[in-house]
Motif scaffolding. Structure first.
Motif, PDB file in Angstrom:
ATOM      1  N   LYS A 132       1.101  -0.681   0.232  1.00  0.00           N
ATOM      2  CA  LYS A 132      -0.027   0.271   0.329  1.00  0.00           C
ATOM      3  C   LYS A 132       1.206   0.933   0.010  1.00  0.00           C
ATOM      4  O   LYS A 132       1.671   1.056   0.010  1.00  0.00           O
ATOM      5  CB  LYS A 132      -0.729   0.096   1.866  1.00  0.00           C
ATOM      6  N   ILE A 133       0.189   2.328  -0.898  1.00  0.00           N
ATOM      7  CA  ILE A 133       1.424   3.585  -0.382  1.00  0.00           C
ATOM      8  C   ILE A 133       0.090   4.911   0.716  1.00  0.00           C
ATOM      9  O   ILE A 133      -1.581   4.232  -0.056  1.00  0.00           O
ATOM     10  CB  ILE A 133       1.503   4.080  -2.082  1.00  0.00           C
ATOM     11  N   THR A 134       0.556   5.515   0.344  1.00  0.00           N
ATOM     12  CA  THR A 134      -0.117   6.303   1.772  1.00  0.00           C
ATOM     13  C   THR A 134       0.050   7.814   1.921  1.00  0.00           C
ATOM     14  O   THR A 134       1.809   8.023   2.163  1.00  0.00           O
ATOM     15  CB  THR A 134      -0.748   6.314   3.374  1.00  0.00           C
ATOM     16  N   ASP A 135      -0.654   8.725   1.553  1.00  0.00           N
ATOM     17  CA  ASP A 135      -0.020  10.103   1.434  1.00  0.00           C
ATOM     18  C   ASP A 135      -0.499  11.084   2.780  1.00  0.00           C
ATOM     19  O   ASP A 135      -1.363   9.959   3.640  1.00  0.00           O
ATOM     20  CB  ASP A 135      -0.447  10.756   0.099  1.00  0.00           C
ATOM     21  N   LEU A 136      -0.450  12.199   2.560  1.00  0.00           N
ATOM     22  CA  LEU A 136      -0.581  12.489   4.367  1.00  0.00           C
ATOM     23  C   LEU A 136      -2.468  12.894   4.387  1.00  0.00           C
ATOM     24  O   LEU A 136      -2.764  12.438   5.355  1.00  0.00           O
ATOM     25  CB  LEU A 136       0.083  14.709   4.437  1.00  0.00           C
ATOM     26  N   SER A 137      -3.291  13.295   3.775  1.00  0.00           N
ATOM     27  CA  SER A 137      -4.657  12.950   3.837  1.00  0.00           C
ATOM     28  C   SER A 137      -5.430  11.996   3.606  1.00  0.00           C
ATOM     29  O   SER A 137      -6.247  12.053   3.573  1.00  0.00           O
ATOM     30  CB  SER A 137      -5.289  14.542   2.699  1.00  0.00           C
ATOM     31  N   GLY A 138      -5.025  11.063   2.707  1.00  0.00           N
ATOM     32  CA  GLY A 138      -5.409  10.131   2.202  1.00  0.00           C
ATOM     33  C   GLY A 138      -5.364   8.863   2.510  1.00  0.00           C
ATOM     34  O   GLY A 138      -5.054   8.520   3.555  1.00  0.00           O
ATOM     35  N   PRO A 139      -6.672   7.360   2.023  1.00  0.00           N
ATOM     36  CA  PRO A 139      -6.352   6.393   3.202  1.00  0.00           C
ATOM     37  C   PRO A 139      -5.357   5.688   2.486  1.00  0.00           C
ATOM     38  O   PRO A 139      -4.496   6.323   1.623  1.00  0.00           O
ATOM     39  CB  PRO A 139      -7.710   5.651   2.366  1.00  0.00           C
ATOM     40  N   ALA A 140      -4.591   4.618   3.236  1.00  0.00           N
ATOM     41  CA  ALA A 140      -3.698   3.650   1.988  1.00  0.00           C
ATOM     42  C   ALA A 140      -4.400   3.012   1.223  1.00  0.00           C
ATOM     43  O   ALA A 140      -5.690   2.180   1.146  1.00  0.00           O
ATOM     44  CB  ALA A 140      -3.594   2.126   3.380  1.00  0.00           C
ATOM     45  N   LEU A 141      -3.529   2.766   0.000  1.00  0.00           N
ATOM     46  CA  LEU A 141      -4.335   2.448  -1.264  1.00  0.00           C
ATOM     47  C   LEU A 141      -3.340   1.517  -1.283  1.00  0.00           C
ATOM     48  O   LEU A 141      -2.344   1.340  -1.846  1.00  0.00           O
ATOM     49  CB  LEU A 141      -4.598   3.300  -2.357  1.00  0.00           C
ATOM     50  N   THR A 142      -4.053   0.499  -1.903  1.00  0.00           N
ATOM     51  CA  THR A 142      -3.509  -1.008  -2.552  1.00  0.00           C
ATOM     52  C   THR A 142      -2.457  -1.085  -3.501  1.00  0.00           C
ATOM     53  O   THR A 142      -3.484  -0.535  -4.942  1.00  0.00           O
ATOM     54  CB  THR A 142      -4.067  -2.346  -2.714  1.00  0.00           C
ATOM     55  N   ILE A 143      -1.442  -1.052  -3.938  1.00  0.00           N
ATOM     56  CA  ILE A 143      -0.697  -0.547  -5.324  1.00  0.00           C
ATOM     57  C   ILE A 143      -1.283  -1.493  -5.698  1.00  0.00           C
ATOM     58  O   ILE A 143      -1.556  -1.608  -7.291  1.00  0.00           O
ATOM     59  CB  ILE A 143       0.583  -0.585  -5.067  1.00  0.00           C
ATOM     60  N   THR A 144      -1.521  -2.999  -6.005  1.00  0.00           N
ATOM     61  CA  THR A 144      -1.875  -3.725  -6.829  1.00  0.00           C
ATOM     62  C   THR A 144      -2.213  -5.730  -6.209  1.00  0.00           C
ATOM     63  O   THR A 144      -1.428  -5.718  -5.288  1.00  0.00           O
ATOM     64  CB  THR A 144      -0.475  -4.647  -7.890  1.00  0.00           C
ATOM     65  N   ALA A 145      -3.061  -6.163  -6.993  1.00  0.00           N
ATOM     66  CA  ALA A 145      -3.598  -7.141  -5.458  1.00  0.00           C
ATOM     67  C   ALA A 145      -3.077  -8.436  -6.638  1.00  0.00           C
ATOM     68  O   ALA A 145      -3.766  -9.470  -6.254  1.00  0.00           O
ATOM     69  CB  ALA A 145      -5.169  -7.234  -5.983  1.00  0.00           C
ATOM     70  N   LEU A 146      -2.916  -8.358  -7.601  1.00  0.00           N
ATOM     71  CA  LEU A 146      -1.802  -9.374  -8.476  1.00  0.00           C
ATOM     72  C   LEU A 146      -0.683  -9.641  -7.934  1.00  0.00           C
ATOM     73  O   LEU A 146      -0.140  -8.456  -7.684  1.00  0.00           O
ATOM     74  CB  LEU A 146      -2.343  -8.965 -10.073  1.00  0.00           C
TER      75      LEU A 146
END
Length: 434
Positions: free
Chosen positions: A332-346
């Motif tokens: 996952k990648i996260t910035d200051l204001s956003g949620p943790a986002l999955t880079i890839t599910a594969l």
């Protein structure tokens, strides 16, 4: 008849003459264009002095009239600036008070050293300075300031470089004040911690004034919006003090426990209503929370394009600096204001020493020839702030692999250029590594 005057009395007479006149207190002899050359004078008497037909010269011996008009009077215990160009001086020092006098002609002052000699209308020499570049003021577009304006006019130890740009028509920045508190130390330990660890914020307030200080306070702010301005809503600690003797200092230690990751910028502020110089009452320091790169992970953020010019998309390059392949599945990648986002599910294997770019758009269009197998287009990519952001990279076990709190000082804020890491083994949080 010869009259003999005792040595002590003669000394007192000469001293009273010297100290009762106008003194040269500051010289800007090596400005950076378009700033002009100038020097400052101070009226040490109890009466206003009309500067009409006063004169000055430098080492060339060419005598120039300061002004021929009646409009320029220097008040008791006040300053006046004699300059090469009054308009440029006002531009260089917005808000500088009058009087500002453009001399009738100007002798360019020599940077290695020169004389500045002041004469009253009768031609009597009132003050004379023979400065050298070693005294200060030779670089950095800063003036040469006199420490004590009533004594030692030609002693190098009584002069020095201004702590700021310069102080035309104001008390010199290096002159002692009667009332002056300084935040001499503001530091954090440690500078990198984990969530729920303790950061010790140490501030030292020193009384550099001649008088004892009473009724002052020391405050700590967490600069949430990173504007370097302490806001009441950002206050995390305030301590009031009754008194502090001259030359003494007081140390304040405060424990702060961060509840989340990211860059934590702090501001320390001393509030002292009687302070004559508040430029030294504020300091900044920051700590990073979550800046831990386990040796078993080894994937780092290596390059960031956060301020692209359309049609270039935003993107982040990752680099595997470990000795083993890494699978980015469910990272996952996260910035200051956003949620943790999955880079890839594969499954996405990055070999040791390999790179991959994660992006929000069509990177191939702006970088033709790029290996598309090294690109991951995220369906939901964090919006990167141009003024600065916190980027956190975590593995599929929620361990922090890298944390980069970039600002514009990291580079890459304009011109459609990315910011690149210099050393993969260097700090992620120091702008000097970017």
């Amino acid at each position: 008849m010869n009259i003999k005057i005792p040595v002590v009395l003669l000394f007192l007479m000469l001293s009273s003459i010297s100290f009762a006149q106008i003194t040269i207190t500051e010289i800007m002899y090596a400005p950076t264009s378009p700033d002009p050359e100038w020097f400052e004078i101070h009226n040490n008497t109890a009466a206003a002095i009309n500067l009409q037909n006063w004169k000055w010269t430098d080492g060339t011996g060419v005598i120039r009239t300061i002004t021929s008009t009646l409009n320029y009077t220097i008040q008791p215990n006040s300053f006046a600036v004699i300059c090469q160009d009054s308009n440029n001086l006002k531009t260089a020092f917005p808000g500088v008070i009058q009087p500002i006098i453009a001399s009738l002609g100007w002798n360019l002052l020599n940077n290695p050293g020169d004389n500045v000699i002041l004469y009253d209308p009768s031609g009597t020499k009132i003050d004379s300075i023979s400065y050298l570049s070693s005294w200060g003021g030779s670089t950095g577009n800063k003036s040469l300031e006199r420490i004590n304006i009533l004594t030692n006019p030609n002693v190098a130890a009584n002069w020095g470089t201004s702590l700021i740009h310069g102080t035309p028509n104001a008390t010199n920045s290096i002159s002692p004040r009667n009332n002056d508190l300084v935040l001499s130390t503001f530091k954090l330990a440690p500078a990198s911690v984990l969530v729920n660890d303790t950061i010790t914020i140490t501030g030292v307030v020193k009384n550099t004034g001649a008088n004892n200080a009473t009724s002052f306070s020391y405050s700590i702010y967490l600069d949430i919006n990173r504007d370097n301005i302490p806001q009441p809503s950002e206050l995390i600690n305030n301590t009031s003090y009754g008194s502090l003797n001259a030359s003494d200092s007081v140390t304040n230690s405060f424990k702060y426990i961060p509840a989340d990751t990211g860059l934590k910028p702090f501001i320390g502020v001393v509030i002292y209503p009687a302070d004559e110089d508040t430029t030294s009452n504020k300091k900044f320091a920051s700590a990073t929370v979550g800046n831990v790169v386990p040796s078993t992970i080894g994937m780092i953020i290596n390059e960031i394009m956060y301020a692209p010019v359309s049609p270039e998309p935003e993107w982040i390059e990752l680099y595997n600096k470990s000795a083993a392949p890494i699978n980015l599945k469910n990272w996952k990648i996260t910035d200051l204001s956003g949620p943790a986002l999955t880079i890839t599910a594969l499954d996405k294997i990055i070999q040791s020493g390999g790179y991959v770019v994660i992006t929000s758009g069509n990177l191939s269009a702006t970088h033709p020839g790029i290996d598309t197998s090294k690109i991951i287009v995220m369906s939901s990519f964090p919006s990167l702030n141009n003024s600065g952001d916190d980027m956190t990279l975590t593995n599929n076990s929620a361990q922090i692999s890298d944390f980069v709190p970039y600002t514009t000082s990291y580079g890459g804020s304009s011109g459609n250029f990315s910011t690149e890491r210099r050393d993969p083994n260097g700090s992620s949080t120091l702008s000097t590594n970017w």
